[in-house]
Design an enzyme around this catalytic site. Structure first.
Site, PDB file in Angstrom:
ATOM      1  N   ASP A  82       0.864  -1.172   0.000  1.00  0.00           N
ATOM      2  CA  ASP A  82       0.000   0.000   0.000  1.00  0.00           C
ATOM      3  C   ASP A  82       0.906   1.229   0.000  1.00  0.00           C
ATOM      4  O   ASP A  82       2.058   1.163   0.451  1.00  0.00           O
ATOM      5  CB  ASP A  82      -0.885  -0.033   1.251  1.00  0.00           C
ATOM      6  N   ASP A 139      -0.172   5.027   0.741  1.00  0.00           N
ATOM      7  CA  ASP A 139      -0.425   6.095   1.708  1.00  0.00           C
ATOM      8  C   ASP A 139      -0.195   5.639   3.141  1.00  0.00           C
ATOM      9  O   ASP A 139      -0.810   4.663   3.610  1.00  0.00           O
ATOM     10  CB  ASP A 139      -1.858   6.601   1.571  1.00  0.00           C
TER      11      ASP A 139
END
Length: 324
Positions: A77, A79
């Protein structure tokens, strides 16, 4: 492919999330193939740059990956896992600076990014609002224009926000001879720039429709968020002939539990409170690269959301002052 790919839960998936995931996987593989073709040309060989900013820490190496395991890959991922803050918001700041939209729209953009952290679930109305807002900004612009601007925005707002610890985890997989992919709701063009600048394999991101190199203002499927990420990983693993039980995934958010549950080696990085609890209950690995005080604050989803909103307002105000 491992039996895990068939038994892993898909109860959150919808037809749109499956389509978004498949589109992201197809676009990611196409981008990597084009890059490999360019690098194969005699004059196009270019060494991947070292990560910008602070020197990547290599102290906390993971217990794996297994060197030479070509059936394994790692999915990160973006963010708050690889980068501090939301890539889409930083990209929005850069576009605002270049007069793509007004201060009021930037504040709205910041709130939409904060909502995902505040709510921690898939609220269709807010996802629709965020999607429409982002698409209205790029509609009518050329893909090449956004790619060029994205390179500048990475240097301005993102390069110094990479978590060295997470970067070291990704490098460990690369050193083991495995492919490493970003998986994010950010536009695939933005995600691809970040992946390339970090020396990663490629990126799975939200695919916006374009005709003749111009954005139409529509998405292919939906935003690559939550269950759609799991579908993107599933599609890429199938296309690459990988084994899910030997793959790893890393995220900070409980929204990514579908993706983390898909692989044999999930890891919670800088986790929110709900993901930290879930990881402990299921025996998943945990990594936290924040300071103790900051980790406690960010562990509360509301604090993250309000912080992002405040940061957005501050950024908008600062940019407004510069323009006056």
């Amino acid at each position: 492919m491992s039996w895990l790919s068939w038994l892993s839960p898909r109860r959150y998936a919808t037809a749109r999330s499956v389509r978004a995931g498949e589109a992201a996987a197809e676009a990611a593989r196409k981008t990597v193939q084009e890059q490999e073709a360019r690098e194969a040309a005699p004059a196009a060989v270019e060494e991947a740059p070292a990560p910008s900013g602070k020197k990547a820490a290599r102290a906390a190496e993971p217990e794996f990956p297994v060197a030479g395991d070509t059936k394994a890959a790692a999915f990160f991922d973006l963010d708050n896992t690889v980068m501090q803050g939301a890539a889409l918001f930083h990209f929005g700041r850069g576009l605002y600076k270049r007069h793509f939209f007004r201060k009021r729209e930037l504040a709205r953009f910041a709130w939409q990014q904060a909502w995902f952290r505040l709510a921690g679930n898939e609220d269709p109305a807010h996802i629709q609002d965020a999607r429409d807002s982002a698409l209205s900004i790029v509609k009518g612009h050329r893909v090449s224009e956004l790619m060029s601007v994205g390179e500048e925005i990475y240097d301005e707002y993102m390069a110094e926000r990479i978590w060295p610890g997470t970067r070291a985890l990704a490098q460990a997989h690369l050193d083991a001879g495995q492919k490493v992919w970003l998986v994010t709701a950010a536009p695939i063009e933005t995600a691809t720039i970040i992946a390339r600048r970090l020396g990663l394999t490629g990126a799975l991101g939200t695919v916006a429709e374009s005709v003749g190199g111009v954005y139409t203002g529509k998405l292919v499927g939906e935003m690559l968020h939550g269950p759609a990420k799991a579908e993107a990983v599933r599609a890429l693993v199938a296309a690459e002939g990988l084994d899910l039980s030997r793959c790893a995934a890393y995220s900070d958010s409980a929204n990514d539990i579908p993706m983390l549950s898909l692989v044999g080696h999930p890891c919670a990085v800088n986790p929110d409170a709900r993901l930290r609890r879930h990881a402990r209950e299921h025996g998943w690995r945990l990594r936290d690269y924040r300071t103790g005080r900051k980790a406690a604050r960010i562990g509360i989803p509301a604090a993250v959301g309000l912080g992002a909103l405040a940061g957005g307002a501050a950024a908008a105000a600062a940019l407004h002052r510069r323009r006056r």
